[in-house]
Design a protein around this motif. Structure first.
Motif, PDB file in Angstrom:
ATOM      1  N   GLY A  76       0.815  -1.210   0.000  1.00  0.00           N
ATOM      2  CA  GLY A  76       0.000   0.000   0.000  1.00  0.00           C
ATOM      3  C   GLY A  76       0.848   1.259   0.000  1.00  0.00           C
ATOM      4  N   GLU A  77       0.156   2.396   0.027  1.00  0.00           N
ATOM      5  CA  GLU A  77       0.803   3.713   0.012  1.00  0.00           C
ATOM      6  C   GLU A  77       0.478   4.456   1.294  1.00  0.00           C
ATOM      7  OE1 GLU A  77       0.213   7.998  -2.258  1.00  0.00           O
ATOM      8  OE2 GLU A  77      -0.436   6.157  -3.268  1.00  0.00           O
TER       9      GLU A  77
ATOM     10  N   SER B 195       5.243  -2.428   2.492  1.00  0.00           N
ATOM     11  CA  SER B 195       4.780  -3.814   2.470  1.00  0.00           C
ATOM     12  C   SER B 195       4.368  -4.156   3.893  1.00  0.00           C
ATOM     13  CB  SER B 195       5.903  -4.734   1.986  1.00  0.00           C
ATOM     14  OG  SER B 195       5.545  -6.082   2.140  1.00  0.00           O
ATOM     15  N   MET B 196       3.104  -4.500   4.084  1.00  0.00           N
ATOM     16  CA  MET B 196       2.587  -4.743   5.435  1.00  0.00           C
ATOM     17  C   MET B 196       2.470  -6.240   5.708  1.00  0.00           C
ATOM     18  SD  MET B 196      -0.287  -1.739   5.528  1.00  0.00           S
ATOM     19  CE  MET B 196      -0.844  -2.175   3.881  1.00  0.00           C
ATOM     20  N   SER B 197       2.827  -6.612   6.942  1.00  0.00           N
ATOM     21  CA  SER B 197       2.871  -8.017   7.345  1.00  0.00           C
ATOM     22  C   SER B 197       1.799  -8.303   8.387  1.00  0.00           C
ATOM     23  CB  SER B 197       4.262  -8.324   7.919  1.00  0.00           C
ATOM     24  OG  SER B 197       4.250  -9.502   8.686  1.00  0.00           O
ATOM     25  N   ILE B 198       1.061  -9.410   8.198  1.00  0.00           N
ATOM     26  CA  ILE B 198       0.074  -9.865   9.188  1.00  0.00           C
ATOM     27  C   ILE B 198       0.122 -11.398   9.241  1.00  0.00           C
ATOM     28  CG2 ILE B 198      -1.770  -9.701   7.446  1.00  0.00           C
ATOM     29  CD1 ILE B 198      -2.369  -9.181  11.185  1.00  0.00           C
ATOM     30  N   ARG B 199       0.279 -11.957  10.441  1.00  0.00           N
ATOM     31  CA  ARG B 199       0.362 -13.415  10.593  1.00  0.00           C
ATOM     32  C   ARG B 199      -1.028 -14.047  10.436  1.00  0.00           C
ATOM     33  NH1 ARG B 199       5.606 -14.578   9.722  1.00  0.00           N
ATOM     34  NH2 ARG B 199       7.006 -13.523  11.205  1.00  0.00           N
ATOM     35  N   PRO B 200      -1.106 -15.239   9.826  1.00  0.00           N
ATOM     36  CA  PRO B 200      -2.407 -15.872   9.551  1.00  0.00           C
ATOM     37  C   PRO B 200      -3.257 -16.126  10.789  1.00  0.00           C
ATOM     38  CG  PRO B 200      -0.673 -16.944   8.284  1.00  0.00           C
ATOM     39  CD  PRO B 200       0.009 -15.993   9.217  1.00  0.00           C
ATOM     40  N   GLU B 201      -2.608 -16.379  11.942  1.00  0.00           N
ATOM     41  CA  GLU B 201      -3.395 -16.669  13.150  1.00  0.00           C
ATOM     42  C   GLU B 201      -3.900 -15.403  13.825  1.00  0.00           C
ATOM     43  OE1 GLU B 201       0.959 -16.552  14.324  1.00  0.00           O
ATOM     44  OE2 GLU B 201      -0.244 -17.351  12.672  1.00  0.00           O
ATOM     45  N   ARG B 202      -3.462 -14.233  13.361  1.00  0.00           N
ATOM     46  CA  ARG B 202      -3.921 -12.964  13.935  1.00  0.00           C
ATOM     47  C   ARG B 202      -5.165 -12.422  13.229  1.00  0.00           C
ATOM     48  NH1 ARG B 202      -1.735 -12.451  18.902  1.00  0.00           N
ATOM     49  NH2 ARG B 202       0.511 -12.792  18.878  1.00  0.00           N
TER      50      ARG B 202
ATOM     51  N   ARG C 211      -2.231  -3.070  15.576  1.00  0.00           N
ATOM     52  CA  ARG C 211      -0.900  -3.386  16.110  1.00  0.00           C
ATOM     53  C   ARG C 211      -0.334  -4.683  15.520  1.00  0.00           C
ATOM     54  NH1 ARG C 211      -4.341  -4.707  20.281  1.00  0.00           N
ATOM     55  NH2 ARG C 211      -4.327  -6.909  20.889  1.00  0.00           N
ATOM     56  N   ASP C 212      -1.220  -5.548  14.982  1.00  0.00           N
ATOM     57  CA  ASP C 212      -0.755  -6.809  14.389  1.00  0.00           C
ATOM     58  C   ASP C 212      -0.382  -6.659  12.921  1.00  0.00           C
ATOM     59  OD1 ASP C 212      -1.022  -8.288  16.721  1.00  0.00           O
ATOM     60  OD2 ASP C 212      -3.125  -8.768  16.327  1.00  0.00           O
ATOM     61  N   LEU C 213      -0.700  -5.521  12.326  1.00  0.00           N
ATOM     62  CA  LEU C 213      -0.332  -5.239  10.937  1.00  0.00           C
ATOM     63  C   LEU C 213       0.900  -4.338  10.960  1.00  0.00           C
ATOM     64  CD1 LEU C 213      -1.209  -5.566   7.921  1.00  0.00           C
ATOM     65  CD2 LEU C 213      -2.426  -3.400   8.170  1.00  0.00           C
ATOM     66  N   ARG C 214       2.030  -4.854  10.501  1.00  0.00           N
ATOM     67  CA  ARG C 214       3.306  -4.137  10.597  1.00  0.00           C
ATOM     68  C   ARG C 214       3.684  -3.545   9.242  1.00  0.00           C
ATOM     69  NH1 ARG C 214       6.067  -5.173  15.176  1.00  0.00           N
ATOM     70  NH2 ARG C 214       8.133  -4.901  14.259  1.00  0.00           N
ATOM     71  N   ALA C 215       3.818  -2.216   9.198  1.00  0.00           N
ATOM     72  CA  ALA C 215       4.209  -1.538   7.965  1.00  0.00           C
ATOM     73  C   ALA C 215       5.726  -1.579   7.823  1.00  0.00           C
ATOM     74  CB  ALA C 215       3.706  -0.091   7.982  1.00  0.00           C
ATOM     75  N   LEU C 216       6.201  -2.339   6.837  1.00  0.00           N
ATOM     76  CA  LEU C 216       7.635  -2.573   6.649  1.00  0.00           C
ATOM     77  C   LEU C 216       8.106  -1.985   5.336  1.00  0.00           C
ATOM     78  CD1 LEU C 216       7.477  -6.336   7.758  1.00  0.00           C
ATOM     79  CD2 LEU C 216       8.077  -4.360   9.183  1.00  0.00           C
ATOM     80  N   ASP C 217       9.375  -2.243   5.001  1.00  0.00           N
ATOM     81  CA  ASP C 217       9.936  -1.780   3.740  1.00  0.00           C
ATOM     82  C   ASP C 217       9.270  -2.527   2.574  1.00  0.00           C
ATOM     83  OD1 ASP C 217      11.263  -3.992   5.051  1.00  0.00           O
ATOM     84  OD2 ASP C 217      12.544  -4.104   3.281  1.00  0.00           O
ATOM     85  N   PRO C 218       9.263  -1.934   1.379  1.00  0.00           N
ATOM     86  CA  PRO C 218       8.649  -2.628   0.227  1.00  0.00           C
ATOM     87  C   PRO C 218       9.386  -3.922  -0.074  1.00  0.00           C
ATOM     88  CG  PRO C 218       9.079  -0.314  -0.281  1.00  0.00           C
ATOM     89  CD  PRO C 218       9.775  -0.598   1.025  1.00  0.00           C
ATOM     90  N   LEU C 219       8.642  -4.943  -0.499  1.00  0.00           N
ATOM     91  CA  LEU C 219       9.278  -6.199  -0.883  1.00  0.00           C
ATOM     92  C   LEU C 219      10.141  -5.972  -2.110  1.00  0.00           C
ATOM     93  CD1 LEU C 219       6.467  -8.894  -0.561  1.00  0.00           C
ATOM     94  CD2 LEU C 219       8.652  -8.865   0.640  1.00  0.00           C
ATOM     95  N   ALA C 220      11.327  -6.613  -2.115  1.00  0.00           N
ATOM     96  CA  ALA C 220      12.205  -6.516  -3.283  1.00  0.00           C
ATOM     97  C   ALA C 220      11.556  -7.192  -4.474  1.00  0.00           C
ATOM     98  CB  ALA C 220      13.557  -7.170  -2.974  1.00  0.00           C
ATOM     99  N   ALA C 221      11.755  -6.624  -5.636  1.00  0.00           N
ATOM    100  CA  ALA C 221      11.166  -7.195  -6.853  1.00  0.00           C
ATOM    101  C   ALA C 221      11.822  -8.518  -7.181  1.00  0.00           C
ATOM    102  CB  ALA C 221      11.338  -6.206  -8.005  1.00  0.00           C
TER     103      ALA C 221
END
Length: 369
Positions: free
Chosen positions: A251-252, A286-293, A359-369
Motif C-alpha cells: 500500500g501507500e 509492504s505490510m505483514s500480518i500473521r495468519p493466526e492474527r 498493532r498486528d499489521l506491521r508496515a515494513l519496507d517494500p518487498l524486493a522485486a
C-alpha cells in the motif's frame, strides 16, 4: 549492523568481519556480532546468505578477508582449527569408520594427552549423555543415522569445549527423528550450559531450539533476536516472510498517526498499521500480518481493520484449517482457524468479513522485486 548485548558475558566476538573468495564480491559484509557465554545461537538464512561461511571462519576452516574474530580475549584469525578447542558437529557425522564408537569419542581426548583412566571416564559419561551407554564397542557402520549423529554430538562435547559449532547437523535425518533430536540437543545444551552456534536453513528448527536467532541475507544480519520476537516483531519484510507464515499487503502511506500509518491499499481501502520502517507520505510499504492474527466473519466485527474476502480454498492440517482467501486483490491471503472454530456453513466462493488489529499489521519496507 552493530550488535552489543547489554551486561552479558561475551564469549565470541566478530568485529568488522568480511569474507570474499574472489577479491570482489563479499559473502560476509562488515559483520559485528557478539555471542554470549552459554547461549544457543542459531545462524539462519537461505543458501548463499553467509551463515555457513561465518561458522567456518569461527571453526578455522576459512580465514576472514578483513576484521577480527575473538574467543574471549584470544584472536582466532590465524589459529588452526585443532588449536581452537572448539567442538564441531557436521551433517555427515564425520566419524572414523575403522574406529569403534568408544574409540571415536576417545580420539579428541587422546590427542590432548589425557590419561587412559580419564579418557575411559569421559567416554563413559559422554555415551550416557546421548543414551548410547551400551554402544561403545560398535562401529559407525553398525549404527542408524540418528545413533551416528548422537555419537558425533558426544564427540564434540567429550573434551568439555567452551564452544560447540553445529553445521546443519540434522539435515540427513527424517522429519520425526529430526524433531526428536532437536529436543535432545536443546536439553543437552541446557544441562551442560555450553555455548552453541548452530547453522540451519530450517526456520522451524531455529525457532524450536534457540535462545537467539540471527537471520542472514546477502552476508548481512537482518535481525538478531529471541525466536518469539523475530516471529511477532519482524524488523523488515525479508524477516517477516522468511520466519513462519506471513500475509503481505502492499500500500501507500497516506499519513502518520503517532506510532501508526494510515495506508491505502491498491483497491482503495484504507487500513491502519504499526509504523516499523519509516516512510513519508506517498511512500510504498509492504505490510505483514500473521495468519493466526486474522479474524473472520462475526469475530471480525470489532476489529480496527476490516475488509471483504472471498473464500477460495480449505486446507486441512489436523488441529487447524488454513483458509485461502482473495483479499485486496491478492488471492494468497491465508487465515488459520482451529478446527473447533470452523463454521460448517462456509463454502468456497463465500464472501466473509476479514479483520485484525492495527498493532498486528506491521508496515515494513517494500518487498524486493
Amino acid at each position: 549492523m552493530s550488535i552489543a548485548p547489554p551486561s552479558q558475558d561475551v564469549l565470541v566476538s566478530f568485529r568488522a568481519v568480511q569474507k570474499s573468495y574472489d577479491g570482489e564480491s563479499l559473502i560476509v559484509k562488515n559483520l559485528d556480532l557478539d555471542i554470549r557465554r552459554g547461549e544457543f545461537l542459531t545462524l539462519l538464512g537461505p543458501s548463499g546468505s553467509g551463515k555457513t561461511t561465518c561458522l567456518m571462519m569461527l571453526a578455522g576452516f576459512e580465514t576472514p578477508t578483513h576484521g577480527e574474530i575473538r574467543l574471549e580475549d584470544r584472536l582466532l584469525n590465524n589459529v588452526p582449527p585443532h588449536k581452537r578447542d572448539i567442538g564441531m558437529v557436521f551433517q555427515n557425522y564425520a566419524l572414523f569408520p575403522h574406529m569403534t564408537v568408544a574409540e571415536n569419542l576417545a580420539y579428541p581426548l587422546t590427542i590432548r594427552k589425557l590419561s587412559k583412566s580419564e579418557i575411559a571416564e569421559k567416554v563413559k559419561k559422554a555415551l550416557g549423555m546421548v543414551k548410547l551407554d551400551n554402544f561403545g564397542h560398535r562401529y559407525p557402520g553398525q549404527l542408524s543415522g540418528g545413533q551416528q549423529q548422537r555419537v558425533a554430538l558426544a564427540r564434540a562435547l567429550v573434551f568439555n569445549p567452551k564452544l560447540v559449532l553445529m553445521d546443519e547437523p540434522l539435515g540427513a535425518l527424517d522429519k520425526q527423528l529430526r524433531e526428536h533430536m532437536q529436543l535432545e540437543i536443546k536439553h543437552i545444551h541446557e544441562s551442560l550450559g555450553v555455548t552453541v552456534v548452530y547453522v540451519t536453513h530450517d526456520q522451524s528448527e531455529a525457532l524450536t531450539m534457540s535462545d537467539r536467532v540471527a537471520v542472514f541475507k546477502d552476508g548481512i544480519i537482518q535481525q538478531i533476536d529471541a525466536a518469539n520476537v523475530l516471529y511477532e516483531a519482524p524488523a523488515n519484510s525479508f524477516v517477516a516472510n522468511f520466519i513462519g507464515e506471513n500475509n503481505t499487503l502492499a500500500g501507500e502511506v497516506l499519513a502518520a498517526e503517532g506510532d501508526y500509518y494510515a495506508v491505502r491499499l491498491a483497491g482503495g481501502d484504507v487500513v491502519r498499521a504499526l509504523a516499523v520502517c519509516q516512510g513519508d507520505k506517498g511512500a510504498v510499504t509492504s505490510m505483514s500480518i500473521r495468519p493466526e492474527r486474522v479474524r473472520l466473519a462475526d469475530q471480525a466485527a470489532g476489529c480496527e481493520n476490516r475488509l471483504a474476502g472471498r473464500l477460495a480454498e480449505f486446507i486441512y492440517f489436523g488441529d487447524h484449517v488454513r483458509l485461502r482467501l482473495e483479499v485486496a486483490g491478492q488471492n494468497g491471503f491465508m487465515v488459520k482457524v482451529p478446527v473447533g472454530q470452523l463454521d460448517s456453513g462456509w463454502r468456497v466462493g463465500d464472501t466473509l468479513d476479514v479483520g485484525w488489529s492495527a498493532r498486528d499489521l506491521r508496515a515494513l519496507d517494500p518487498l524486493a522485486a
